[in-house]
Design a protein around this motif. Sequence first.
Motif, PDB file in Angstrom:
ATOM      1  N   ILE A  24      10.488   2.904  -7.518  1.00  0.00           N
ATOM      2  CA  ILE A  24       9.920   2.892  -6.230  1.00  0.00           C
ATOM      3  C   ILE A  24      10.883   2.165  -5.345  1.00  0.00           C
ATOM      4  CG2 ILE A  24       8.057   1.235  -6.480  1.00  0.00           C
ATOM      5  CD1 ILE A  24       6.388   2.966  -4.743  1.00  0.00           C
ATOM      6  N   TYR A  49       1.550   2.796   6.164  1.00  0.00           N
ATOM      7  CA  TYR A  49       1.723   1.456   5.828  1.00  0.00           C
ATOM      8  C   TYR A  49       2.260   0.836   6.933  1.00  0.00           C
ATOM      9  CZ  TYR A  49       1.146   2.993   0.945  1.00  0.00           C
ATOM     10  OH  TYR A  49       0.530   3.357  -0.068  1.00  0.00           O
ATOM     11  N   ALA A  90      -6.533  -5.568  -6.079  1.00  0.00           N
ATOM     12  CA  ALA A  90      -5.128  -6.018  -6.123  1.00  0.00           C
ATOM     13  C   ALA A  90      -4.380  -5.255  -5.492  1.00  0.00           C
ATOM     14  CB  ALA A  90      -4.941  -5.646  -7.673  1.00  0.00           C
ATOM     15  N   PHE A 114       8.712  -0.405   3.577  1.00  0.00           N
ATOM     16  CA  PHE A 114       8.305  -0.719   2.204  1.00  0.00           C
ATOM     17  C   PHE A 114       8.299  -2.398   1.958  1.00  0.00           C
ATOM     18  CE2 PHE A 114       8.710  -1.417  -2.359  1.00  0.00           C
ATOM     19  CZ  PHE A 114       7.916  -0.576  -2.741  1.00  0.00           C
ATOM     20  N   ASN A 145       4.877  -4.072  -7.599  1.00  0.00           N
ATOM     21  CA  ASN A 145       5.371  -4.434  -9.119  1.00  0.00           C
ATOM     22  C   ASN A 145       5.570  -5.866  -9.126  1.00  0.00           C
ATOM     23  OD1 ASN A 145       6.012  -3.111 -11.551  1.00  0.00           O
ATOM     24  ND2 ASN A 145       8.439  -3.871 -11.281  1.00  0.00           N
ATOM     25  N   GLY A 163      -4.459  -1.155  -5.871  1.00  0.00           N
ATOM     26  CA  GLY A 163      -3.833  -0.751  -4.642  1.00  0.00           C
ATOM     27  C   GLY A 163      -3.862   0.729  -4.555  1.00  0.00           C
ATOM     28  N   ALA A 195      -1.738  -6.470   0.411  1.00  0.00           N
ATOM     29  CA  ALA A 195      -1.989  -7.374   1.229  1.00  0.00           C
ATOM     30  C   ALA A 195      -1.257  -8.372   1.792  1.00  0.00           C
ATOM     31  CB  ALA A 195      -3.342  -8.106   0.687  1.00  0.00           C
ATOM     32  N   PRO A 196      -0.108  -7.868   2.410  1.00  0.00           N
ATOM     33  CA  PRO A 196       0.821  -8.663   3.067  1.00  0.00           C
ATOM     34  C   PRO A 196       0.563  -9.698   4.227  1.00  0.00           C
ATOM     35  CG  PRO A 196       1.251  -6.512   3.773  1.00  0.00           C
ATOM     36  CD  PRO A 196      -0.018  -6.702   2.953  1.00  0.00           C
ATOM     37  N   ASP A 219      -1.159  -5.749 -10.958  1.00  0.00           N
ATOM     38  CA  ASP A 219      -2.034  -4.687 -11.591  1.00  0.00           C
ATOM     39  C   ASP A 219      -2.287  -4.975 -13.049  1.00  0.00           C
ATOM     40  OD1 ASP A 219      -1.564  -3.519  -9.282  1.00  0.00           O
ATOM     41  OD2 ASP A 219      -1.286  -1.087 -10.001  1.00  0.00           O
TER      42      ASP A 219
HETATM   43  N1  PPS Z   1       5.692   1.242   2.282  1.00  0.00           N
HETATM   44  C1  PPS Z   1       5.214   1.024   1.449  1.00  0.00           C
HETATM   45  N2  PPS Z   1       4.925  -0.246   1.506  1.00  0.00           N
HETATM   46  C2  PPS Z   1       4.274  -0.981   0.248  1.00  0.00           C
HETATM   47  N3  PPS Z   1       3.820  -0.056  -0.801  1.00  0.00           N
HETATM   48  C3  PPS Z   1       3.836   1.306  -0.674  1.00  0.00           C
HETATM   49  C4  PPS Z   1       4.463   1.942   0.338  1.00  0.00           C
HETATM   50  N4  PPS Z   1       4.512   3.179   0.177  1.00  0.00           N
HETATM   51  C5  PPS Z   1       3.766   3.317  -0.917  1.00  0.00           C
HETATM   52  N5  PPS Z   1       3.417   2.250  -1.533  1.00  0.00           N
HETATM   53  C6  PPS Z   1       2.656   2.198  -2.745  1.00  0.00           C
HETATM   54  O1  PPS Z   1       1.296   2.007  -2.270  1.00  0.00           O
HETATM   55  C7  PPS Z   1       0.705   1.129  -3.173  1.00  0.00           C
HETATM   56  C8  PPS Z   1      -0.587   0.402  -2.757  1.00  0.00           C
HETATM   57  O2  PPS Z   1      -0.188  -0.319  -1.349  1.00  0.00           O
HETATM   58  P1  PPS Z   1      -1.441  -1.088  -0.816  1.00  0.00           P
HETATM   59  O3  PPS Z   1      -2.509  -0.143  -0.369  1.00  0.00           O
HETATM   60  O4  PPS Z   1      -1.738  -2.280  -1.966  1.00  0.00           O
HETATM   61  O5  PPS Z   1      -0.670  -1.792   0.389  1.00  0.00           O
HETATM   62  S1  PPS Z   1      -1.492  -2.537   1.412  1.00  0.00           S
HETATM   63  O6  PPS Z   1      -2.196  -3.798   0.671  1.00  0.00           O
HETATM   64  O7  PPS Z   1      -2.222  -1.776   2.134  1.00  0.00           O
HETATM   65  O8  PPS Z   1      -0.293  -3.106   2.419  1.00  0.00           O
HETATM   66  C9  PPS Z   1       1.603   0.186  -3.628  1.00  0.00           C
HETATM   67  O9  PPS Z   1       1.286   0.092  -5.132  1.00  0.00           O
HETATM   68  P2  PPS Z   1       1.209  -1.228  -5.960  1.00  0.00           P
HETATM   69  O10 PPS Z   1       2.551  -1.847  -5.874  1.00  0.00           O
HETATM   70  O11 PPS Z   1       0.900  -0.886  -7.143  1.00  0.00           O
HETATM   71  O12 PPS Z   1       0.291  -1.985  -5.333  1.00  0.00           O
HETATM   72  C10 PPS Z   1       2.910   0.935  -3.673  1.00  0.00           C
HETATM   73  O13 PPS Z   1       3.610   1.023  -4.667  1.00  0.00           O
END
Ligand code: PPS
Length: 573
Positions: free
Chosen positions: A517, A446, A475, A529, A406, A433, A478-479, A410
């Motif tokens: 979320i 995750y 997008a 998360f 968020n 994502g 990608a931490p 996006d």
């Molecule tokens: N544990 C945890 N941590 C982070 N995000 C979480 C998790 N579980 C679900 N989501 C939701 O998954 C969306 C996509 O994550 P990503 O694939 O971009 O993460 S990564 O780049 O693989 O780390 C990401 O959506 P966006 O914020 O819209 O990108 C999250 O809302």
Amino acid sequence: MSNPPHGGVLKDLIARDLPRHAELEAEAETLPALLLSERQLCDLELILNGGFSPLEGFMNQEDYNGVVKENRLASGLLFSMPITLDVSEETISELGLKAGARITLRDFRDDRNLAILTVDDVYKPDKALEAKEVFGGDEEHPAVKFLYETAKEYYVGGKLEAVNKLQHYDFVDLRYSPAEIRTHFDKLGWSRVVAFQTRNPMHRAHRELTVRAARSHHANVLIHPVVGLTKPGDIDHFTRVRVYKALLPRYPNGMAVLGLLPLAMRMGGPREAIWHAIIRKNHGATHFIVGRDHAGPGKNSKGVDFYGPYDAQYAVEKYRDELGIEVVPFQMMTYLPDSDEYAPVDQIPKGVRTLNISGTELRARLRSGREIPEWFSYPEVVKVLRESHPPRSQQGFTVLFTGYPNSGKDQIARALQVTLNQQGGRSVSLFLGENIRHELSSELGYNREDRDKNIARIAFVASELTRSGAAVIAAPIAPFEKARQNARELVEKYGDFYLVHVATPLEYCEKTDKRGIYAKARAGEIENFTGVNDPYETPAKPDLVVDCEKQSVRSIVHQIILLLESQGLLDRF
Ligand SMILES: Nc1ncnc2c1ncn2[C@@H]1O[C@H](COP(=O)(O)OS(=O)(=O)O)[C@@H](OP(=O)(O)O)[C@H]1O
């Protein structure tokens, strides 16, 4: 009649062993097998078809030592390049390699049995001596690096029996074996042939040079480019062969033939020039053009030339009597605009104007789409090069957004997609994502390993799309720095990569979260998360940093467009 081969007999092992094909094929199936690398395959093909006559196999220790130390096979015959089959200690024990053993040599691409090797000896080469004597010893020389970093510790020598030809699927009609090209020359009634070696595209200067060489020696021309392995970074052989084909009709009618040579070059300068001459003699040529810095790898990292500009010409001159192919030394040709002609650089009177376009300048003009003048190259040749080197405005690129959930990445990504679509000219792919998690990575979680896998998958698809000229917008969160860096490296093989850090502060991301979320994560309903109970590594070197708390999506997209524009990527949009 074409020139006799080196040593007097063309060692066409394919033809020699054809009558025993069924028997050899059956035996090959029963023997321990060695899968050959790309470079070994190139060497094998030219041993089997006689291009390396008088060799009938990979060099044993006696031949190898003679070649390394004094350019001579054990028979006393001139040969300048070690042709060796390198193996590891494990392979030696696995395949039971020892004198008298028979093994099958296979193609790694299709598992086809190509030859049976009867082992003469297995020996440990003195790599330092080989590096020094054959290539000059500079550790940065590509062949020396190959020797130390890639070639295995032992060599296996022994004669070969041919089982099958290597299969090729590209430009098959232009791949002449020595026997085939000799028959072709005979059919055309050619007895004097000047061979021209090249690993680069050919332009007018090369055409002028070869025509001059042919005229002054009352000979025809064999354009004999290398399509095996050349210097890393060279223009791929597919493009080059299309260039040569486009150039061919520019020769006086019937003067030139194009044949492709599946050689793995070593960039060995003087040693390589002698080797090249022998190979061309085996292909029936009577004359061979050796240019300035022939088969040289250029300069090392300190800017020092690996070889002197005329070392190769001196080397072939030294063995002139033994070579049995007349070496035609050639100067660079340059263009004289006042008389609209080409002349060798050393024959230009003082004060006469000359023009030239360097390789670097040519690449820059291709990149920017700027004109390449007709005095330099033919329009049909330039057309082929442009197809393979589209201008920046048609090259693919990837924009990777990274940031907290968020963070606004996006919205920015969607708005960028719309803006690029409005401009047209490229196909635009958008990977959000959540979409990727659905379509590509549905089984992943995750934890760090899964997140890295997710980014690696996105990077793979982005790199392939970038390669084919698309604009890719991705997008994910990608931490992790390492995964982002890997993505950059992969995409940058094929086009530009821009990392945009959407650095919207975590509190703001959380405060504006309409999906709830973050609340779920805080309540302990979501594990790992990002930002709550999983780390986010701030990018060390982003191409752009933006912040949705302080900036509108519109102004951020504008910033990105200006970045792409400044790199020439949107020039003709
Ligand atoms: N544990 C945890 N941590 C982070 N995000 C979480 C998790 N579980 C679900 N989501 C939701 O998954 C969306 C996509 O994550 P990503 O694939 O971009 O993460 S990564 O780049 O693989 O780390 C990401 O959506 P966006 O914020 O819209 O990108 C999250 O809302």
